[in-house]
Scaffold this active site. Structure first.
Site, PDB file in Angstrom:
ATOM      1  N   GLU A  71      70.812 -26.532 139.933  1.00 15.94           N
ATOM      2  CA  GLU A  71      69.663 -25.633 140.059  1.00 15.94           C
ATOM      3  C   GLU A  71      70.030 -24.219 139.594  1.00 15.94           C
ATOM      4  OE1 GLU A  71      66.615 -26.316 140.985  1.00 15.94           O
ATOM      5  OE2 GLU A  71      66.589 -28.031 142.357  1.00 15.94           O
ATOM      6  N   HIS A 237      34.491  -6.112 112.974  1.00 15.97           N
ATOM      7  CA  HIS A 237      33.923  -4.991 112.220  1.00 15.97           C
ATOM      8  C   HIS A 237      32.650  -5.403 111.480  1.00 15.97           C
ATOM      9  CE1 HIS A 237      35.154  -6.816 108.415  1.00 15.97           C
ATOM     10  NE2 HIS A 237      36.285  -7.129 109.025  1.00 15.97           N
ATOM     11  N   GLU A 313      44.060  -7.431 110.183  1.00 16.55           N
ATOM     12  CA  GLU A 313      43.775  -8.782 109.712  1.00 16.55           C
ATOM     13  C   GLU A 313      45.010  -9.395 109.059  1.00 16.55           C
ATOM     14  OE1 GLU A 313      42.623 -11.596 109.958  1.00 16.55           O
ATOM     15  OE2 GLU A 313      40.521 -11.403 109.338  1.00 16.55           O
TER      16      GLU A 313
END
Length: 435
Positions: A71, A237, A313
């Site tokens: 663990e 836009h 973009e």
């Protein structure tokens, strides 16, 4: 800053991401031993706290060890994978080991001599205060448990654990199919859209007795009061001269201004947002068409405009300014590859959708950290808006081809304190009627 080496024998799968300073990450880790002590292994996964997206996976056999050692090894490996993604991150560790969680939280003493050096190693991965610990029931730790079992099974076969998918697949998902209508792909170039086209091999063990199963994480609005969400209102836009011509228009072209129709659309959306009166900040892409749209809205709202490069973009490379048909004629093989995989980039050094998703996620995290609990208008483009919606839904990359997004349309996503996200609106154009 010195890089920490991976644990010997571990193979990590990490998406090629560049997170911002202070990114919020979740580490889920597990480990187990078949015999206690016996053949042991661990698994860990790193998630984006806001979206739940898998960013990294790691697993390894640790030879003969106890459950608790395994663990702790899983915890250390998970923290190291998170640190590789962002050394400045804030991390929430989720484990179903009550022992490790309580000891690392400082509520239980570490009495066993084998545990002390492991705990110190885990504490040294991140600066003090950067990591918080949470116990979760076993059924909510299945991902890490599966990885631990995969590592132990591989060791039993005399092999090392290897990722089941390529590194790049982690943050992009399966490949993109070609859309049935080329205009569906064309809209990702800034154009109006056409019609869019096992069980683990064993139990890892290592869980303390007396644990109780907890309910699954409820959706937003069904759990306890999480406070006011941070809401991102996503505005594409207004039109440019290229929009009605259905040409690729990204970051690498001539940076067109709004057309007369686009300016009318910007004025209409500004009036609609002013009437609603909920927007408290405005952040824009650096490209001219977004800056002009944002200026129109911010002027009506009496707000300043901040600019974030991550909201620009896609760079479409040599395809900038071309129609889909022209790209198909000139670069058929590159276009086919681009349609088939989110990792493929347009001809001439453009950006893949996977790369865009990474920088958009970075921008999102910065904005959420800066504007916690507020409503923020993001003035951006087709691909970033669709990407934010996709990430919020946990949808695969091909969903980008399945969303309509008109010029000057509004969408919205709310982000909650527990890491959940909720899509509230998509492609609202009611404010453009009669325009």
């Amino acid at each position: 800053m010195r890089e920490l080496p991976p644990h010997p024998g571990a193979h990590a799968r990490v998406g090629a991401v560049t997170p911002p300073v202070g990114r919020r990450l979740v580490v889920e880790a597990d480990g187990g031993s078949r015999g206690n002590p016996g053949p042991a292994g661990y698994g860990a996964v790193v998630l984006d706290a806001a979206t739940g997206e898998t960013l990294a996976e790691t697993a390894a056999s640790v030879g003969r060890a106890t459950n608790n050692v395994a663990e702790y090894k899983g915890l250390i490996a998970g923290l190291r994978a998170a640190r590789e993604l962002d050394p400045q991150a804030s991390v929430r560790v989720r484990m179903d080991s009550k022992l490790v969680v309580e000891q690392m939280s400082g509520r239980w003493k570490i009495k066993h001599p084998d545990m002390r050096p492991l705990a110190e190693e885990a504490r040294g991965v991140f600066p003090a205060g950067a990591v918080a610990y949470e116990w979760i029931p076993r059924e909510r730790n299945k991902h890490a448990d599966r990885l631990a079992n995969e590592a132990m099974d591989a060791a039993k076969r005399g092999e090392r654990w290897e990722p089941s998918r390529s590194t790049a697949d982690l943050d992009t998902g399966p490949g993109l199919p070609s859309p049935s209508d080329p205009q569906a792909a064309g809209q990702l170039a800034g154009q109006p859209a056409g019609q869019p086209a096992g069980q683990p091999a064993g139990q890892s063990g290592g869980h303390e007795a007396g644990e109780e199963s907890g309910p699954a994480v409820p959706p937003p609005g069904w759990s306890a009061d999480l406070g006011t969400p941070t809401t991102l209102v996503l505005l594409r836009h207004g039109e440019t001269a290229l929009t009605p011509q259905k040409r690729f228009s990204g970051s690498g072209g001539d940076d067109p201004e709004l057309s007369p129709a686009g300016r009318r659309q910007a004025a209409a959306v500004a009036a609609a947002l002013a009437a609603r009166g909920t927007v408290q900040a405005v952040v824009s892409s650096p490209l001219r068409r977004c800056q002009e749209t944002a200026a129109e809205v911010a002027g009506r709202l009496g707000l300043d405009v901040r600019t974030d490069e991550g909201l620009r973009e896609t760079d479409f490379g040599a395809w900038e300014g071309l129609t889909f048909a022209e790209v198909q004629e000139k670069y058929p093989q590159d276009l086919a590859a681009w349609l088939a995989s989110a990792k493929a980039a347009p001809t001439g050094g453009g950006e893949s959708f996977a790369a865009v998703a990474r920088r958009v996620a970075v921008a999102r995290d910065k904005i959420l950290a800066r504007h916690s609990g507020r409503t923020v208008l993001l003035v951006t483009h087709v691909t970033p808006v669709k990407t934010l919606v996709r990430l919020a839904l946990g949808a695969p990359p091909e969903s980008l081809f399945r969303m309509e997004l008109a010029a000057a349309s509004l969408s919205a996503v709310s982000y909650y304190a527990d890491g959940n996200a909720s899509v509230r609106l998509l492609n609202d154009t009611a404010h453009l009627r009669d325009r």
